[in-house]
Enzyme design. Structure first.
Site, PDB file in Angstrom:
ATOM      1  N   TYR A 105      35.316 -11.644   3.371  1.00 48.87           N
ATOM      2  CA  TYR A 105      36.019 -10.721   2.483  1.00 48.87           C
ATOM      3  C   TYR A 105      36.018  -9.289   3.052  1.00 48.87           C
ATOM      4  CZ  TYR A 105      38.046  -9.931  -2.114  1.00 48.87           C
ATOM      5  OH  TYR A 105      38.923  -9.672  -3.139  1.00 48.87           O
ATOM      6  N   HIS A 155      26.905  -5.083  16.442  1.00 48.00           N
ATOM      7  CA  HIS A 155      28.149  -4.307  16.521  1.00 48.00           C
ATOM      8  C   HIS A 155      27.766  -2.872  16.883  1.00 48.00           C
ATOM      9  CE1 HIS A 155      31.977  -2.514  15.568  1.00 48.00           C
ATOM     10  NE2 HIS A 155      32.482  -3.703  15.331  1.00 48.00           N
ATOM     11  N   ARG A 202      30.973  -5.896  23.497  1.00 47.77           N
ATOM     12  CA  ARG A 202      30.074  -5.298  22.497  1.00 47.77           C
ATOM     13  C   ARG A 202      28.621  -5.167  22.923  1.00 47.77           C
ATOM     14  NH1 ARG A 202      32.293  -7.932  16.922  1.00 47.77           N
ATOM     15  NH2 ARG A 202      34.213  -6.724  17.072  1.00 47.77           N
ATOM     16  N   GLU A 243      41.169  -4.517  20.876  1.00 49.52           N
ATOM     17  CA  GLU A 243      39.746  -4.294  20.610  1.00 49.52           C
ATOM     18  C   GLU A 243      39.026  -4.509  21.938  1.00 49.52           C
ATOM     19  OE1 GLU A 243      37.816  -5.753  17.002  1.00 49.52           O
ATOM     20  OE2 GLU A 243      39.773  -6.011  16.092  1.00 49.52           O
ATOM     21  N   ARG A 252      30.334 -12.605  21.593  1.00 48.83           N
ATOM     22  CA  ARG A 252      31.658 -12.950  21.065  1.00 48.83           C
ATOM     23  C   ARG A 252      32.698 -11.870  21.362  1.00 48.83           C
ATOM     24  NH1 ARG A 252      34.168 -11.660  16.187  1.00 48.83           N
ATOM     25  NH2 ARG A 252      32.260 -10.639  15.511  1.00 48.83           N
ATOM     26  N   SER A 297      36.269 -14.523  15.710  1.00 50.35           N
ATOM     27  CA  SER A 297      35.469 -15.334  14.780  1.00 50.35           C
ATOM     28  C   SER A 297      36.295 -15.897  13.627  1.00 50.35           C
ATOM     29  CB  SER A 297      34.284 -14.551  14.238  1.00 50.35           C
ATOM     30  OG  SER A 297      34.715 -13.324  13.730  1.00 50.35           O
ATOM     31  N   HIS A 357      25.600  -7.989  13.539  1.00 52.97           N
ATOM     32  CA  HIS A 357      26.943  -8.211  13.008  1.00 52.97           C
ATOM     33  C   HIS A 357      27.334  -9.682  13.007  1.00 52.97           C
ATOM     34  CE1 HIS A 357      31.092  -7.259  12.092  1.00 52.97           C
ATOM     35  NE2 HIS A 357      31.523  -7.826  13.193  1.00 52.97           N
TER      36      HIS A 357
HETATM   37  C1  SIN Z   1      35.531  -5.075  13.886  1.00 46.73           C
HETATM   38  O1  SIN Z   1      36.489  -4.800  13.194  1.00 46.73           O
HETATM   39  O2  SIN Z   1      35.068  -4.305  14.725  1.00 46.73           O
HETATM   40  C2  SIN Z   1      34.862  -6.386  13.692  1.00 46.73           C
HETATM   41  C3  SIN Z   1      35.734  -7.486  14.044  1.00 46.73           C
HETATM   42  C4  SIN Z   1      34.941  -8.591  14.625  1.00 46.73           C
HETATM   43  O3  SIN Z   1      33.721  -8.604  14.472  1.00 46.73           O
HETATM   44  O4  SIN Z   1      35.511  -9.433  15.299  1.00 46.73           O
END
Ligand code: SIN
Length: 521
Positions: free
Chosen positions: A56, A240, A290, A125, A386, A391, A351
């Site tokens: 969510y 994260h 990450r 990203e 990851r 995910s 995270h």
């Molecule tokens: C994010 O928005 O940084 C998290 C997305 C993710 O964990 O894949």
């Protein structure tokens, strides 16, 4: 170790029967339920309320190779982020079935953001070679998808969503899955079914800093440990890089996420002296994988004796930021930060868990009739780290595969009755008291400090002893409350993670063990 935590003697608990039980009501659980045939009677269990899930809250989006235009590159980016220890076959399935997953969501009613020509708005990203992340309503992808799935599940007629139910153990008969025990609003129940799908989510609450919601205490993985189900990659925990650091609030509990998409749009990291630092660590700078960015921030925090660094998005104007990052902008504003002119204080936080219940390409565990999907499962797609926004995609692709496998097999699955009564922890409260809040807090502190971003063997051996002692102490108790079982689950999963790190004998991706990485130099 106790095999069962509550007794399921038929005289002692209420019984109910379904075709399929799904433990967890996030995207993985609900989507799997919706992909199953409508003739099946399905129960979807939610530990608290239906919207209490990480799904969510998901901000970033869903990575997808649309029109088959970049499948090879998507595979390459995924295994590169995962440090080449990913299951290559699973990665190919993930990428090849990504377009279908997006089409299914659209059919269910999800409205992805599009540009003025009607094409998907795709974002960048970390470690993605091209912009391939689809999102819903800017940074509210999880909410956008979940609202559609909840509505569809409520309408379906064959799906019973049960909230406030805490699954406790997987019950087997003759080595085959036959049902689960649970506490429903505190009362023990036995739910039987032909098949069960674990979709219970992650383990964030094992750490003191996490972006995960408070229900994520690794319960499904602990159930699997007690049932002797195989696990995989338990040493790989993703931090994260950019959770919001509030200078006024305690950093304990859930931290608000500042999506990687903010860096994807061009925001940069600076230390507390205002110096941009990522080039000292990786040529991909802020968009490195990450694990690398989180370690770099950790190092800068140490060097500057600070609890945070800054994320600078001031190169953008207010209108763009407010529109692209509605949720994040609001949260920053509530903390007196205007993203277009102020730096955002950020800190790494747990995270995502790459490890979990070992499954094959159809989400099957080693126990007949038992499947696992989403974060509690380990398909091997993520390897040691990851790739961002893979995910939700994994939950969709492998949730669909579990549903297909169940549909084909369920009519031939024998309905097992209850096995002989097993002794578990007594159903009476023996009057013993334990401060569970304190017990959980000390575990979180230990895990954060010693099993987090940087790990070392001596400390891990020390915390393993603490964890094992606590488990023995708890096992001697006579309790059956949610509080007790949750704490017991947390210690069991933590113990398993620490043992996996100690056994890993190498330092790869998110499993950064100082001793092994020094030895490799
Ligand atoms: C994010 O928005 O940084 C998290 C997305 C993710 O964990 O894949």
């Amino acid at each position: 170790m106790k095999r069962y935590l509550i007794d399921f003697n038929s005289n002692l608990c209420k019984h109910k029967y379904f075709d399929v039980i799904i433990i967890g009501a996030g995207i993985a659980g609900l989507y799997t339920a919706l992909m199953l045939p409508q003739k099946l009677k399905i129960a979807v269990l939610s530990k608290k309320e239906i919207d209490d899930s990480d799904s969510y809250m998901a901000q970033g989006g869903i990575a997808a190779s649309i029109d088959g235009d970049d499948r090879e590159l998507h595979v390459k980016d995924t295994v590169n982020a995962g440090c080449y220890v990913n299951d290559k076959e699973a990665v190919e399935v993930l990428v090849n079935e990504s377009e279908q997953a997006i089409e299914n969501l659209i059919k269910l009613g999800v409205n992805f953001d599009r540009d003025s020509n009607g094409n998907f708005y795709r974002s960048f990203e970390g470690n993605h070679s091209i912009a391939r992340i689809l999102h819903v309503n800017g940074d509210s992808t999880g909410k956008g998808v979940m609202e559609v799935l909840i509505k569809q599940a409520e309408r379906a007629g064959n799906i019973d969503i049960i909230s406030g139910i805490f699954a406790v153990d997987i019950v087997e008969n003759e080595g085959k899955y036959c049902g689960i025990t649970a506490l429903h609003r505190g009362e023990p129940v036995y739910l039987g079914s032909r098949c069960c799908v674990m979709a219970s989510g992650g383990i964030g609450q094992l750490f003191s800093k996490t972006t995960n919601v408070d229900v994520l205490t690794g319960d499904g993985i602990a159930m699997a440990i007690r049932a002797g189900i195989g696990l995989k990659d338990m040493e790989y925990v993703q931090f994260h890089p950019t959770a919001f650091y509030s200078k006024n609030k305690d950093t304990e509990g859930r931290l608000f996420l500042i999506s990687e998409a903010v860096r994807g749009e061009g925001a940069v990291l600076k230390n507390i002296n205002g110096k941009r630092f990522m080039k000292e660590y990786d040529s991909r700078m802020e968009l490195a994988p990450r694990d690398i960015v989180a370690r770099a921030i950790f190092d800068q925090m140490k060097k500057t004796s600070s609890k945070y660094v800054y994320l600078d998005a001031t190169m953008y104007d207010e209108k763009f930021l407010r529109n692209r990052f509605k949720q994040i902008y609001r949260e920053c504003e509530d903390n007196s930060i205007e993203m277009y002119k102020d730096y955002i204080p950020v800190t790494p936080a747990e995270h995502y868990f790459m490890g979990g219940i070992k499954v094959d390409l159809f989400s099957r565990t080693c126990m007949d009739g038992l499947y696992a999907v989403g974060e509690c499962a380990c398909t091997g797609v993520h390897g040691a780290n990851r790739l961002a926004s893979n995910s939700l995609l994994e939950a969709l692709v492998f949730g669909n595969r579990a549903a297909q496998d169940i549909s084909e097999k369920i009519s031939a699955v024998k309905k097992y009755g209850l096995p002989e009564v097993k002794t578990g922890i007594n159903l009476k409260d023996g009057g013993q008291k334990l401060d569970f809040g304190e017990l959980e807090k000390s575990l979180k502190d230990l895990m954060e400090k010693h099993a987090g971003i940087i790990r070392n063997i001596e400390d891990l051996k020390g915390i393993l002893k603490v964890i094992e002692d606590a488990l023995l102490k708890m096992e001697a108790l006579d309790l059956k409350t949610v509080e007790f079982i949750e704490a017991y689950n947390m210690y069991q999963v933590a113990g398993n993670i620490v043992i996996s790190i100690l056994n890993s004998k190498s330092s790869i991706g998110s499993n950064y063990v100082e001793d092994y990485s020094k030895a490799a130099r």
